[in-house]
Design an enzyme around this catalytic site. Sequence first.
Site, mmCIF file in Angstrom:
data_model
loop_
_atom_site.group_PDB
_atom_site.id
_atom_site.type_symbol
_atom_site.label_atom_id
_atom_site.label_comp_id
_atom_site.label_asym_id
_atom_site.label_seq_id
_atom_site.Cartn_x
_atom_site.Cartn_y
_atom_site.Cartn_z
ATOM 1 N N SER A 189 31.926 85.145 59.219
ATOM 2 C CA SER A 189 33.362 84.969 59.423
ATOM 3 C C SER A 189 34.024 85.042 58.063
ATOM 4 O O SER A 189 33.372 84.814 57.033
ATOM 5 C CB SER A 189 33.633 83.599 60.059
ATOM 6 O OG SER A 189 35.003 83.254 59.984
ATOM 7 N N TYR A 209 33.107 74.168 59.713
ATOM 8 C CA TYR A 209 32.873 75.569 60.078
ATOM 9 C C TYR A 209 32.756 76.436 58.833
ATOM 10 O O TYR A 209 31.879 77.303 58.736
ATOM 11 C CB TYR A 209 34.014 76.052 60.967
ATOM 12 C CG TYR A 209 33.835 77.444 61.511
ATOM 13 C CD1 TYR A 209 32.771 77.760 62.352
ATOM 14 C CD2 TYR A 209 34.755 78.448 61.204
ATOM 15 C CE1 TYR A 209 32.617 79.039 62.868
ATOM 16 C CE2 TYR A 209 34.615 79.721 61.726
ATOM 17 C CZ TYR A 209 33.544 80.019 62.543
ATOM 18 O OH TYR A 209 33.396 81.292 63.053
#
Length: 256
Positions: free
Chosen positions: A141, A154
């Site tokens: 990501s 995250y």
Amino acid sequence: MSAADRTAVVTGASSGIGAATARQLAEAGYRVVLTARRKDRVETLAAELTAAGHRAEAYALDVTDRAAVDAFAASLDRYPSVDVLINNAGGALGTEPVAEGDPADWRAMYEVNVLGVLHMTQALLPALRASGDGTVLILTSTAGHAAYEGGGGYVAAKHAAHTIAATLRLELVGEPIRVIEIAPGMVKTEGFALTRMRGDESKAEAVYAGVRSPLTADDVADTITWAITRPSHVNIDLLVVRPRAQAANHKVHRES
């Protein structure tokens, strides 16, 4: 090898980017092995692909369970070769600042985004090596490349996944295995934001409010399939893909 001779394993294939990637690889001629915790979802997708004339099989698998991953890897002996591993399973939980983050959420994110990648990669590396032309693809990501407020757990997990890809590429240089990292930005997929917002639909929708065209699962799957189908000597080390409306994690154009 042509795609018709190749087998690709896709984790997290029950929905979103994983399901879209499985569809596109099947359409490109690959045999696809679909894995996810939701057995019914991967079986439905495998049946859909088979009915369309593609080669697809489903396998219920939790990538955080090492014993289950090892059993899955052993079951792949029935295929002529295992050529591609798509480490797609992942997810985010919560938007609390670091000071208020729940360690259980951080642990859960680390288990699936980092240790899940480790388990699958370690278990399948012997088969990928034996194929003579293997590919490990890790879906990270843009969170793995830049921090943002409310994303601590995250961000930390995806930074770790990015580091696995970079380190593995160094360690495998000279062997017949490519290591590819695809790092998407804002993607609107089934369930990702809803899970992160703990089921609050209004908060999940607010993530994409005013953004005319966030990326879709198909956009990312197209990028993954393109990277994998390059000639064997071409390694797409890292590809960052964002919607035009997003210049950085914290810089998104929203229309009123």
